[in-house]
Design an enzyme around this catalytic site. Structure first.
Site, mmCIF file in Angstrom:
data_model
loop_
_atom_site.group_PDB
_atom_site.id
_atom_site.type_symbol
_atom_site.label_atom_id
_atom_site.label_comp_id
_atom_site.label_asym_id
_atom_site.label_seq_id
_atom_site.Cartn_x
_atom_site.Cartn_y
_atom_site.Cartn_z
ATOM 1 N N ARG A 61 0.822 -1.213 0.000
ATOM 2 C CA ARG A 61 0.000 0.000 0.000
ATOM 3 C C ARG A 61 0.860 1.268 0.000
ATOM 4 O O ARG A 61 0.362 2.347 -0.321
ATOM 5 C CB ARG A 61 -0.982 -0.029 1.173
ATOM 6 C CG ARG A 61 -2.084 -1.068 0.983
ATOM 7 C CD ARG A 61 -3.012 -1.114 2.188
ATOM 8 N NE ARG A 61 -2.368 -1.673 3.353
ATOM 9 C CZ ARG A 61 -2.389 -2.957 3.693
ATOM 10 N NH1 ARG A 61 -3.057 -3.824 2.952
ATOM 11 N NH2 ARG A 61 -1.771 -3.382 4.767
ATOM 12 N N GLU A 98 3.848 -9.575 15.811
ATOM 13 C CA GLU A 98 3.205 -10.101 17.023
ATOM 14 C C GLU A 98 3.636 -11.553 17.265
ATOM 15 O O GLU A 98 3.959 -11.938 18.384
ATOM 16 C CB GLU A 98 1.701 -10.007 16.849
ATOM 17 C CG GLU A 98 0.990 -9.933 18.163
ATOM 18 C CD GLU A 98 -0.485 -9.685 17.970
ATOM 19 O OE1 GLU A 98 -0.881 -9.306 16.846
ATOM 20 O OE2 GLU A 98 -1.213 -9.901 18.944
HETATM 21 P P1 AMP Z 1 3.544 -1.824 11.831
HETATM 22 O O1 AMP Z 1 4.822 -2.409 11.280
HETATM 23 O O2 AMP Z 1 3.024 -2.508 13.035
HETATM 24 O O3 AMP Z 1 3.646 -0.314 12.034
HETATM 25 O O4 AMP Z 1 2.419 -2.100 10.766
HETATM 26 C C1 AMP Z 1 2.303 -1.308 9.657
HETATM 27 C C2 AMP Z 1 1.938 -2.115 8.443
HETATM 28 O O5 AMP Z 1 0.881 -3.047 8.696
HETATM 29 C C3 AMP Z 1 1.435 -1.161 7.383
HETATM 30 O O6 AMP Z 1 2.012 -1.553 6.154
HETATM 31 C C4 AMP Z 1 -0.065 -1.320 7.382
HETATM 32 O O7 AMP Z 1 -0.533 -1.383 6.074
HETATM 33 C C5 AMP Z 1 -0.355 -2.621 8.125
HETATM 34 N N1 AMP Z 1 -1.304 -2.453 9.240
HETATM 35 C C6 AMP Z 1 -1.066 -2.712 10.546
HETATM 36 N N2 AMP Z 1 -2.163 -2.473 11.311
HETATM 37 C C7 AMP Z 1 -3.115 -2.061 10.475
HETATM 38 C C8 AMP Z 1 -4.492 -1.634 10.659
HETATM 39 N N3 AMP Z 1 -5.085 -1.608 11.856
HETATM 40 N N4 AMP Z 1 -5.169 -1.252 9.567
HETATM 41 C C9 AMP Z 1 -4.588 -1.259 8.350
HETATM 42 N N5 AMP Z 1 -3.323 -1.644 8.103
HETATM 43 C C10 AMP Z 1 -2.589 -2.045 9.155
#
Ligand code: AMP
Length: 178
Positions: A61, A98
């Site tokens: 995305r 996670e």
């Molecule tokens: P993080 O590495 O935990 O910051 O997760 C970010 C990545 O996971 C991004 O590429 C987001 O597209 C996806 N992501 C994580 N949580 C969500 C959420 N609640 N809604 C949409 N995309 C998410």
């Protein structure tokens, strides 16, 4: 920027991909030309005078607005991808999810010397994937690294901005608390 336009058009999908997650579905922003224009104009305003030479988008995305923004800034666009997707020689970084770990990759010749880099993704949750992308980009010894997300989640237990810390200058278009 018309934040309400974006908030009205962002779809929330409860319990995807698993129970308890409120998934922010940016596909409903991408399909709406007024939202795309609003986001792109704001991003151009933030970054037009920063001398950005490359925009790095995180799969998948992060590719959408990242590539459009690169064109507007007169910068090159680089794909940061999941393992095994890039065809030439790569460098990689691991990050914690996670459950277990994940890896992202960039081509080893993706960036040159003295680049000013903007790393872009759609959403900041824990910051794990962005921190790994920053680690990869830093291997090229860039002059400066900026980071942008369309959406920052600030919910209980999520401290993405703090996790990324001082490693890069961060901007986000929308901050959501639920
Ligand atoms: P993080 O590495 O935990 O910051 O997760 C970010 C990545 O996971 C991004 O590429 C987001 O597209 C996806 N992501 C994580 N949580 C969500 C959420 N609640 N809604 C949409 N995309 C998410």
């Amino acid at each position: 920027m018309d934040k309400n336009l974006l908030i009205r058009n962002l779809r929330n999908v409860p319990n995807f991909p698993k129970e308890g997650i409120q998934f922010k579905d940016v596909s409903t922003l991408f399909k709406n030309p007024a939202c795309v224009k609003e986001m792109l104009n704001e991003l151009v305003n933030i970054y037009k005078d920063k001398g950005i030479t490359k925009v790095v988008g995180i799969e998948s995305r992060g590719f959408v607005m990242g590539a459009m923004l690169a064109e507007k800034l007169g910068a090159g666009f680089i794909m940061c991808r999941k393992p095994g997707k890039l065809p030439a020689k790569t460098i990689s970084a691991e990050y914690n999810k996670e459950y277990g770990t994940d890896t992202i990759e960039m081509h080893e010749d993706a960036l040159g010397e003295n680049e000013i880099v903007l790393i872009h993704d759609d959403l900041l949750a824990t910051g794990g994937s962005m921190k790994a992308a920053i680690e990869l980009v830093n291997k090229f010894a860039p002059k400066k690294v900026y980071v942008n997300f369309l959406i920052e989640l600030r919910m209980e237990g999520l401290k993405g901005r703090e996790f990324i810390g001082e490693d890069a200058e961060i901007s986000t278009l929308l901050t959501l608390t639920e």
